[in-house]
Enzyme design. Sequence first.
Site, PDB file in Angstrom:
ATOM      1  N   GLU A   1       0.182  -1.607   0.109  1.00 35.03           N
ATOM      2  CA  GLU A   1       0.449  -0.279  -0.059  1.00 35.03           C
ATOM      3  C   GLU A   1       0.678   1.274  -0.332  1.00 35.03           C
ATOM      4  O   GLU A   1       0.333   2.789  -0.570  1.00 35.03           O
ATOM      5  CB  GLU A   1      -0.507   0.194   0.504  1.00 35.03           C
ATOM      6  CG  GLU A   1      -2.359   0.933   1.452  1.00 35.03           C
ATOM      7  CD  GLU A   1      -2.932   0.671   2.045  1.00 35.03           C
ATOM      8  OE1 GLU A   1      -4.005   0.080   1.887  1.00 35.03           O
ATOM      9  OE2 GLU A   1      -2.695   1.223   3.286  1.00 35.03           O
TER      10      GLU A   1
ATOM     11  N   GLU B   1       2.091   1.967  -3.556  1.00 34.00           N
ATOM     12  CA  GLU B   1       1.253   2.189  -4.490  1.00 34.00           C
ATOM     13  C   GLU B   1       0.483   3.847  -4.069  1.00 34.00           C
ATOM     14  O   GLU B   1       0.854   4.118  -4.698  1.00 34.00           O
ATOM     15  CB  GLU B   1      -0.837   1.578  -3.997  1.00 34.00           C
ATOM     16  CG  GLU B   1      -1.265   1.739  -5.146  1.00 34.00           C
ATOM     17  CD  GLU B   1      -2.618   1.515  -4.657  1.00 34.00           C
ATOM     18  OE1 GLU B   1      -2.500  -0.365  -3.568  1.00 34.00           O
ATOM     19  OE2 GLU B   1      -3.437   1.506  -5.263  1.00 34.00           O
TER      20      GLU B   1
ATOM     21  N   CYS C   1      -8.115  -1.941   3.795  1.00 27.51           N
ATOM     22  CA  CYS C   1      -8.366  -3.058   4.742  1.00 27.51           C
ATOM     23  C   CYS C   1      -9.332  -3.350   5.492  1.00 27.51           C
ATOM     24  O   CYS C   1      -9.198  -4.649   6.215  1.00 27.51           O
ATOM     25  CB  CYS C   1      -7.447  -2.052   6.308  1.00 27.51           C
ATOM     26  SG  CYS C   1      -6.017  -2.442   5.609  1.00 27.51           S
TER      27      CYS C   1
ATOM     28  N   SER D   1      -7.113   1.822  -2.149  1.00 28.79           N
ATOM     29  CA  SER D   1      -6.427   0.822  -3.033  1.00 28.79           C
ATOM     30  C   SER D   1      -6.865  -0.439  -2.876  1.00 28.79           C
ATOM     31  O   SER D   1      -7.785  -0.865  -3.360  1.00 28.79           O
ATOM     32  CB  SER D   1      -5.099   0.806  -1.625  1.00 28.79           C
ATOM     33  OG  SER D   1      -4.329   0.131  -1.614  1.00 28.79           O
TER      34      SER D   1
ATOM     35  N   LYS E   1     -15.535  -9.712   7.844  1.00 25.57           N
ATOM     36  CA  LYS E   1     -14.306 -10.492   7.510  1.00 25.57           C
ATOM     37  C   LYS E   1     -14.641 -12.566   6.989  1.00 25.57           C
ATOM     38  O   LYS E   1     -14.510 -12.322   6.255  1.00 25.57           O
ATOM     39  CB  LYS E   1     -13.562 -11.083   8.905  1.00 25.57           C
ATOM     40  CG  LYS E   1     -13.129  -9.658   9.383  1.00 25.57           C
ATOM     41  CD  LYS E   1     -11.324  -9.479   8.044  1.00 25.57           C
ATOM     42  CE  LYS E   1     -10.527  -8.488   7.833  1.00 25.57           C
ATOM     43  NZ  LYS E   1      -9.793  -7.949   7.133  1.00 25.57           N
TER      44      LYS E   1
ATOM     45  N   GLU F   1     -16.037 -11.677   3.877  1.00 27.78           N
ATOM     46  CA  GLU F   1     -14.837 -10.850   3.684  1.00 27.78           C
ATOM     47  C   GLU F   1     -14.828 -12.088   2.002  1.00 27.78           C
ATOM     48  O   GLU F   1     -14.472 -12.409   0.917  1.00 27.78           O
ATOM     49  CB  GLU F   1     -14.537 -10.097   3.762  1.00 27.78           C
ATOM     50  CG  GLU F   1     -12.926  -9.690   2.773  1.00 27.78           C
ATOM     51  CD  GLU F   1     -11.424  -9.255   3.116  1.00 27.78           C
ATOM     52  OE1 GLU F   1     -11.287  -9.796   4.897  1.00 27.78           O
ATOM     53  OE2 GLU F   1     -11.402  -7.853   2.765  1.00 27.78           O
TER      54      GLU F   1
ATOM     55  N   GLU G   1     -13.377 -13.322  -5.628  1.00 26.78           N
ATOM     56  CA  GLU G   1     -12.681 -12.891  -5.786  1.00 26.78           C
ATOM     57  C   GLU G   1     -10.896 -13.235  -5.113  1.00 26.78           C
ATOM     58  O   GLU G   1     -10.744 -13.298  -5.452  1.00 26.78           O
ATOM     59  CB  GLU G   1     -12.226 -11.092  -6.467  1.00 26.78           C
ATOM     60  CG  GLU G   1     -12.248 -10.645  -5.508  1.00 26.78           C
ATOM     61  CD  GLU G   1     -14.191  -9.818  -5.159  1.00 26.78           C
ATOM     62  OE1 GLU G   1     -15.298 -10.639  -5.858  1.00 26.78           O
ATOM     63  OE2 GLU G   1     -13.764  -9.052  -4.357  1.00 26.78           O
TER      64      GLU G   1
ATOM     65  N   CYS H   1     -10.160  -1.793  14.680  1.00 23.23           N
ATOM     66  CA  CYS H   1     -10.683  -3.451  14.524  1.00 23.23           C
ATOM     67  C   CYS H   1     -11.220  -3.184  16.112  1.00 23.23           C
ATOM     68  O   CYS H   1     -11.844  -4.555  17.000  1.00 23.23           O
ATOM     69  CB  CYS H   1      -9.502  -3.902  13.956  1.00 23.23           C
ATOM     70  SG  CYS H   1      -9.446  -3.474  12.414  1.00 23.23           S
TER      71      CYS H   1
END
Length: 575
Positions: free
Chosen positions: A280, A283, A300, A320, A359, A362, A367, A505
């Site tokens: 990141e 990037e 994230c 990102s 999560k 996710e 993908e 988190c």
Amino acid sequence: MNMVNLTINNVKVSVKEDTSILQAAKQYSMNIPTLCYYEDLNIKSDCRVCVVEIDGKKGLTSACSTPVREGMVVNTNSPRVLNARKTIVELILSNHDTNCTTCVKNMKCELQSLARNLGIDENRFPSVFEKCDIDDNNPAIVRNPNLCIKCGRCVDVCNNVQGTSVLAILGRGHETRVSAVFDEDLNDDFCTFCGQCASVCPVGAITEKDDTDLVWHALTDPKKHVIVQVAPAVRVSLGEEVNQAIGTIVTGKMVTAMKILGFDQVFDTDFTADLTIIEEGNELIQRVTNGGILPMMTSCCPGWISYAEQRYPDILDHISSCKSPQQMFGALAKSYYPQKAGLDPKDVFVVSVMPCTAKKYEAKREEMSVDENSPDIDVVLTTRELGKMIKQMGINFENLKETPFDSPFGITTGAAAIFGATGGVMEAAIRTVYEVVNKKPLESLDFKELRGLEGIKEAEVNLGGSMVKVAVAHTLSMAKVLCDQVREGTSPYAFIEIMTCPGGCIGGGGQPYGTTNKVRQERIDSTYRLDASMTLRKSHENPEVIALYKDFLKEPLGELSHHLLHTHYSDRKNK
């Protein structure tokens, strides 16, 4: 502020004006029971469980919504109050699934505890309970209306903290119910699966989807090589699940416990948090130096990604392309790790322990699969679910010895440790980006202006002679403020960190129940103590990450990194 003198249960007390009777009693160690009240949320005064008797007043008064007055005389436990309180709870129970032993919140349920404390052994009112369909048509959250007591906490946090307004109180009278808008399933609405509704639910009406049986099954399958990764925020909160003080750092004992549970290898998600910073950070440098799309926004948090895809699809290019640390670990666990350990990737079963319910969602995204067939992460457990497994195994957590994480994903830095707190990802990124761009060490690694529970924080950093502004937001209500600026082209920032849950988190929807701002701050304090105690505090100095690039990935943003560690996002506004 002026002080107010009053009497509660024959005890003379003195508290600041504008204090509620509930808070005043609490300050003097007198507990008034509640159900709809939750610290940090709005006062609703719906359930009336906190009623008290005030001298000179005809009716009973709710303690949560009534401020103290000079000379007031309050009785919180008169026979009249206790009878009213008992009647209210009995009426709630008469329209509630009372099969408590099969409820996920058994022994942790506030209604169950209240009924026990009030001595309700038998309900004087007949049951009018009618069974409703359960909403579990998604990978993360189960909403069971049969257990709902309509306290409104979930609606409050969804509307006023997250600003997403997915949940609402529908109907009137006996038909009143909490549901997603238009009575849709959560999966059909704009839910991000952040789990904050589950975090504040006093009963078992909203919980994470329990995946512990899947993990037990894998652990007893001799054909499976079961590995687990543990997120940064779990080590400062798991202790609460096993009777440790809030904020206790339990890293070594947690690893030992998971070894006893039967995991073949216990790895640290902090490793891929460091890897995230390398990818990141590069990037960001590339975007800044090559005139790329700015501001760049972190990626994230899966709740934030879901929110952006549904509410702000026009700014997805700002986010990102890096996968989250969980998914970077999953990609390496199904590619690099089997190669290094001499295993067939099909035999590797990957478990994540996360503070987050999103999560789970996710990990199920199409993908997130390096072989485009099976998921990189097979099961995601929350902190609460790991606590449940430790209790099921009968582990005496307090007496465990400490064990380090396994290699090759075991060496980490302080920069990765602070990923769990709001502002932590930004601070970790600045530590690396500053030194890479300016080619000199930072004078101080601590960016204290980015820490704490303020909704939006900002800082400036010198990159190559230019001052660059960065911003941090937590909760989706605060994210909306920064997203609107990006959409309108008025954002003054080059880099923005967004976390869905209050406090980041450490306040995730899968964390131990009873999370309030006070609890969040204690967990954050522990997170920064961890950072300060570590030998390595910058991601680009992690020797195992350096070795990973040398032996496998070759270079940041390279072809293999792009294939394994980066992803794309989709417009889901009109799903």
